[in-house]
Design a protein around this motif. Structure first.
Motif, PDB file in Angstrom:
ATOM      1  N   TRP A  90       0.814  -1.227   0.000  1.00 40.20           N
ATOM      2  CA  TRP A  90       0.000   0.000   0.000  1.00 40.20           C
ATOM      3  C   TRP A  90       0.841   1.268   0.000  1.00 40.20           C
ATOM      4  CZ3 TRP A  90       0.323   3.340   4.232  1.00 40.20           C
ATOM      5  CH2 TRP A  90       0.948   2.815   5.383  1.00 40.20           C
ATOM      6  N   MET A  91       2.133   1.116   0.328  1.00 43.13           N
ATOM      7  CA  MET A  91       3.005   2.302   0.393  1.00 43.13           C
ATOM      8  C   MET A  91       3.706   2.546  -0.933  1.00 43.13           C
ATOM      9  SD  MET A  91       5.049   2.116   3.993  1.00 43.13           S
ATOM     10  CE  MET A  91       4.961   0.411   4.502  1.00 43.13           C
ATOM     11  N   TYR A  92       3.880   3.832  -1.300  1.00 44.64           N
ATOM     12  CA  TYR A  92       4.804   4.150  -2.390  1.00 44.64           C
ATOM     13  C   TYR A  92       6.200   3.722  -1.970  1.00 44.64           C
ATOM     14  CZ  TYR A  92       1.226   7.222  -4.442  1.00 44.64           C
ATOM     15  OH  TYR A  92       0.096   7.724  -5.009  1.00 44.64           O
ATOM     16  N   ASN A  93       7.028   3.536  -2.955  1.00 45.77           N
ATOM     17  CA  ASN A  93       8.424   3.189  -2.662  1.00 45.77           C
ATOM     18  C   ASN A  93       9.210   4.447  -2.300  1.00 45.77           C
ATOM     19  OD1 ASN A  93      10.657   1.570  -2.440  1.00 45.77           O
ATOM     20  ND2 ASN A  93      10.682   0.923  -4.578  1.00 45.77           N
ATOM     21  N   ASP A  94      10.360   4.265  -1.670  1.00 45.09           N
ATOM     22  CA  ASP A  94      11.266   5.383  -1.406  1.00 45.09           C
ATOM     23  C   ASP A  94      11.698   5.977  -2.753  1.00 45.09           C
ATOM     24  OD1 ASP A  94      13.382   7.056  -0.841  1.00 45.09           O
ATOM     25  OD2 ASP A  94      14.746   5.460  -0.187  1.00 45.09           O
ATOM     26  N   PRO A  95      11.338   7.226  -3.036  1.00 43.87           N
ATOM     27  CA  PRO A  95      11.653   7.777  -4.367  1.00 43.87           C
ATOM     28  C   PRO A  95      13.148   7.895  -4.627  1.00 43.87           C
ATOM     29  CG  PRO A  95      10.796   9.490  -2.919  1.00 43.87           C
ATOM     30  CD  PRO A  95      10.618   8.190  -2.192  1.00 43.87           C
ATOM     31  N   GLU A  96      13.952   7.878  -3.571  1.00 44.20           N
ATOM     32  CA  GLU A  96      15.414   7.943  -3.772  1.00 44.20           C
ATOM     33  C   GLU A  96      16.043   6.562  -3.913  1.00 44.20           C
ATOM     34  OE1 GLU A  96      17.424  10.518  -1.014  1.00 44.20           O
ATOM     35  OE2 GLU A  96      15.746  11.922  -1.043  1.00 44.20           O
ATOM     36  N   ASN A  97      15.249   5.521  -3.734  1.00 46.00           N
ATOM     37  CA  ASN A  97      15.764   4.141  -3.836  1.00 46.00           C
ATOM     38  C   ASN A  97      17.081   3.991  -3.058  1.00 46.00           C
ATOM     39  OD1 ASN A  97      13.727   3.168  -5.787  1.00 46.00           O
ATOM     40  ND2 ASN A  97      14.671   4.658  -7.146  1.00 46.00           N
ATOM     41  N   PHE A  98      17.075   4.584  -1.875  1.00 48.55           N
ATOM     42  CA  PHE A  98      18.324   4.710  -1.112  1.00 48.55           C
ATOM     43  C   PHE A  98      18.925   3.350  -0.759  1.00 48.55           C
ATOM     44  CE2 PHE A  98      20.871   5.349   2.701  1.00 48.55           C
ATOM     45  CZ  PHE A  98      21.599   6.474   2.380  1.00 48.55           C
ATOM     46  N   ALA A  99      18.082   2.434  -0.293  1.00 46.09           N
ATOM     47  CA  ALA A  99      18.606   1.129   0.166  1.00 46.09           C
ATOM     48  C   ALA A  99      19.223   0.358  -1.004  1.00 46.09           C
ATOM     49  CB  ALA A  99      17.484   0.318   0.815  1.00 46.09           C
ATOM     50  N   LEU A 100      18.541   0.349  -2.140  1.00 49.20           N
ATOM     51  CA  LEU A 100      19.071  -0.422  -3.266  1.00 49.20           C
ATOM     52  C   LEU A 100      20.332   0.235  -3.825  1.00 49.20           C
ATOM     53  CD1 LEU A 100      18.940  -2.787  -5.163  1.00 49.20           C
ATOM     54  CD2 LEU A 100      17.267  -1.556  -6.565  1.00 49.20           C
ATOM     55  N   LYS A 101      20.320   1.562  -3.895  1.00 51.07           N
ATOM     56  CA  LYS A 101      21.538   2.241  -4.364  1.00 51.07           C
ATOM     57  C   LYS A 101      22.710   1.952  -3.419  1.00 51.07           C
ATOM     58  CE  LYS A 101      19.796   6.407  -6.605  1.00 51.07           C
ATOM     59  NZ  LYS A 101      19.847   7.863  -6.524  1.00 51.07           N
ATOM     60  N   SER A 102      22.439   1.982  -2.121  1.00 45.61           N
ATOM     61  CA  SER A 102      23.517   1.740  -1.150  1.00 45.61           C
ATOM     62  C   SER A 102      24.062   0.317  -1.299  1.00 45.61           C
ATOM     63  CB  SER A 102      23.015   1.932   0.287  1.00 45.61           C
ATOM     64  OG  SER A 102      22.514   3.231   0.445  1.00 45.61           O
ATOM     65  N   ALA A 103      23.147  -0.643  -1.452  1.00 49.28           N
ATOM     66  CA  ALA A 103      23.585  -2.038  -1.578  1.00 49.28           C
ATOM     67  C   ALA A 103      24.382  -2.233  -2.868  1.00 49.28           C
ATOM     68  CB  ALA A 103      22.370  -2.963  -1.555  1.00 49.28           C
ATOM     69  N   LEU A 104      23.915  -1.620  -3.952  1.00 51.49           N
ATOM     70  CA  LEU A 104      24.652  -1.745  -5.218  1.00 51.49           C
ATOM     71  C   LEU A 104      26.013  -1.069  -5.120  1.00 51.49           C
ATOM     72  CD1 LEU A 104      21.782  -1.166  -7.808  1.00 51.49           C
ATOM     73  CD2 LEU A 104      23.280  -3.176  -7.698  1.00 51.49           C
ATOM     74  N   ALA A 105      26.044   0.088  -4.448  1.00 49.51           N
ATOM     75  CA  ALA A 105      27.315   0.806  -4.303  1.00 49.51           C
ATOM     76  C   ALA A 105      28.325  -0.068  -3.567  1.00 49.51           C
ATOM     77  CB  ALA A 105      27.086   2.129  -3.566  1.00 49.51           C
ATOM     78  N   ALA A 106      27.861  -0.716  -2.495  1.00 56.99           N
ATOM     79  CA  ALA A 106      28.757  -1.594  -1.724  1.00 56.99           C
ATOM     80  C   ALA A 106      29.181  -2.788  -2.577  1.00 56.99           C
ATOM     81  CB  ALA A 106      28.055  -2.050  -0.448  1.00 56.99           C
ATOM     82  N   HIS A 107      28.235  -3.358  -3.282  1.00 54.65           N
ATOM     83  CA  HIS A 107      28.516  -4.552  -4.093  1.00 54.65           C
ATOM     84  C   HIS A 107      29.506  -4.240  -5.216  1.00 54.65           C
ATOM     85  CE1 HIS A 107      27.754  -8.387  -6.011  1.00 54.65           C
ATOM     86  NE2 HIS A 107      27.492  -7.773  -7.147  1.00 54.65           N
ATOM     87  N   LEU A 108      29.334  -3.073  -5.834  1.00 55.14           N
ATOM     88  CA  LEU A 108      30.157  -2.733  -7.005  1.00 55.14           C
ATOM     89  C   LEU A 108      31.429  -1.961  -6.645  1.00 55.14           C
ATOM     90  CD1 LEU A 108      27.237  -1.478  -9.318  1.00 55.14           C
ATOM     91  CD2 LEU A 108      28.416  -3.687  -9.470  1.00 55.14           C
ATOM     92  N   GLY A 109      31.477  -1.464  -5.413  1.00 54.77           N
ATOM     93  CA  GLY A 109      32.647  -0.679  -5.005  1.00 54.77           C
ATOM     94  C   GLY A 109      32.688   0.689  -5.670  1.00 54.77           C
TER      95      GLY A 109
END
Ligand SMILES: Cc1ncc(COP(=O)(O)O)c(C=O)c1O
Length: 369
Positions: free
Chosen positions: A63-82
């Motif tokens: 029922w909730m909109y998603n975080d428009p900044e996609n912060f969690a996924l960006k952070s996880a990808l940043a860590a994964h990709l370095g």
């Protein structure tokens, strides 16, 4: 009844086509269900059980909109990709990101360089944003880096597209060659380096995610649709210099990422053991497709992707007859759109049961052609 009269001249001029006819459309047209869905380069192996568990656990949050900044996924990808978080943009699949990049760069009539027979959805977006496609032929079934570079110079093009590995041929260049190509481009030309298939490519063909971040004219695109098995979730990401990536925020659909899709992508990224397992299955399936092709007198091309292009030795009409014949047996595959690539058919890696259906149907189809 006549159409609405004040569409923009561009929209009024465009045909209403789709880049790819979906398997569902084919099922409806033929009145026959698909038994082996091995045409759209999805992953029939599916996502990790941990991903399905995460989706189930979070389903009540829909029922909730998603975080428009996609912060969690960006952070996880940043860590994964370095790479820094600011160098990543999230979008509804690579397809959506390609559209946004086209919109960022293409002024009316601008020349846009790609390969003749390359990924059609990119071409679709170029047309949709009023660009003029300039194509260079494949050479030896690979996108021609020298040809692309020459076309960029000749046309003073602001945008060039390269898929590495490539769809539809499955071919690839090594990272040092792609890097040299990127560095040779004029800084006035943006390179889309589409790495949708990077997970199944040889390590030597994919430069580290941070390797080209010093170039403001390079955006690399990747997806959870292929090896991660999440095509229906529509999660893609772009990596590029922070000052370039910020342009996505000017035009993207900020609430476009479905909440459960980012849940799925986060879980998928966290389960690298499953990715390794699926990669092994994809490699086995590629081998099996190659075997089936050879058993039937056809020639499989080497592949760095989750599909195999198979040279059927004749023209597009012959390959099209094979695609149609297989569908009569419930086996959905695709083929490249233009000559000389359309002497081939293209078959996605799938589970053993799908490969068995292919092995059974292909000789029957070839026998009556
Ligand atoms: C080269 C290439 N880019 C992008 C895509 C689409 O990716 P997504 O599902 O993330 O939109 C595909 C899918 O077939 C592809 O082959």
């Amino acid at each position: 009844m006549s159409a609405f009269s004040r569409f923009t001249p561009l929209v009024a001029s465009l045909p209403s086509t789709v880049p790819f006819v979906g398997p569902e459309t084919i099922e409806r047209q033929r009145g026959r269900p698909v038994a082996a869905r091995i045409g759209a380069n999805e992953s029939g192996f599916g996502p990790a059980p941990s991903v399905l568990a995460a989706i189930r656990e979070k389903a009540g949050e829909i029922w909730m909109y998603n975080d428009p900044e996609n912060f969690a996924l960006k952070s996880a990808l940043a860590a994964h990709l370095g790479v820094p978080r600011e160098t990543i943009a999230i979008g509804e699949g690579v397809d959506s990101l390609l559209g946004l990049i086209a919109r960022m760069v293409i002024a009316p009539g601008a020349p846009v360089v790609t390969s003749f027979g390359g990924y059609p959805t990119f071409n679709f977006h170029v047309s949709g944003f009023g660009g003029r496609l300039v194509t260079t032929p494949y050479v030896d079934d690979r996108e021609d880096l020298e040809g692309l570079l020459a076309a960029v110079h000749r046309e003073n093009a602001p945008l060039v597209y390269l898929a590495n590995p490539d769809n539809p041929m499955g071919s690839w260049w090594n990272a040092d060659q792609v890097t040299a190509f990127a560095r040779a481009l004029p800084e006035t030309c943006l390179l889309i380096l589409d790495e949708a298939y990077c997970e199944t490519a040889p390590a030597a063909s994919v430069a580290p995610a941070g390797a080209l971040l010093d170039l403001p004219n390079v955006i690399r695109t990747r997806t959870f649709s292929k090896a991660y098995g999440l095509a229906g979730a529509r999660v893609g990401y772009a990596v590029g210099a922070a000052d370039t990536i910020i342009a996505f925020d000017k035009i993207r659909n900020h609430f476009g990422m479905p909440r459960l899709s980012t849940v799925a992508a986060l879980a998928a990224l966290a389960d690298q053991a499953y990715l390794a397992e699926v990669k092994g299955k994809i490699f086995d399936a590629r081998d099996r497709i190659g075997e089936i092709a050879r058993d039937n007198g056809l020639t499989p091309l080497a592949s760095a992707t989750n599909f195999v292009a198979i040279d059927c030795g004749r023209d597009g009409a012959h390959a099209r007859a094979i695609v149609g014949g297989l569908m009569e047996h419930g086996v959905f595959i695709r083929m490249p759109g233009v000559a000389p690539l359309n002497r081939c058919i293209r078959i996605s890696a799938g589970p053993p049961a799908d490969m068995d259906l292919l092995a059974e149907a292909l000789p029957k189809v070839l026998r009556v052609l």
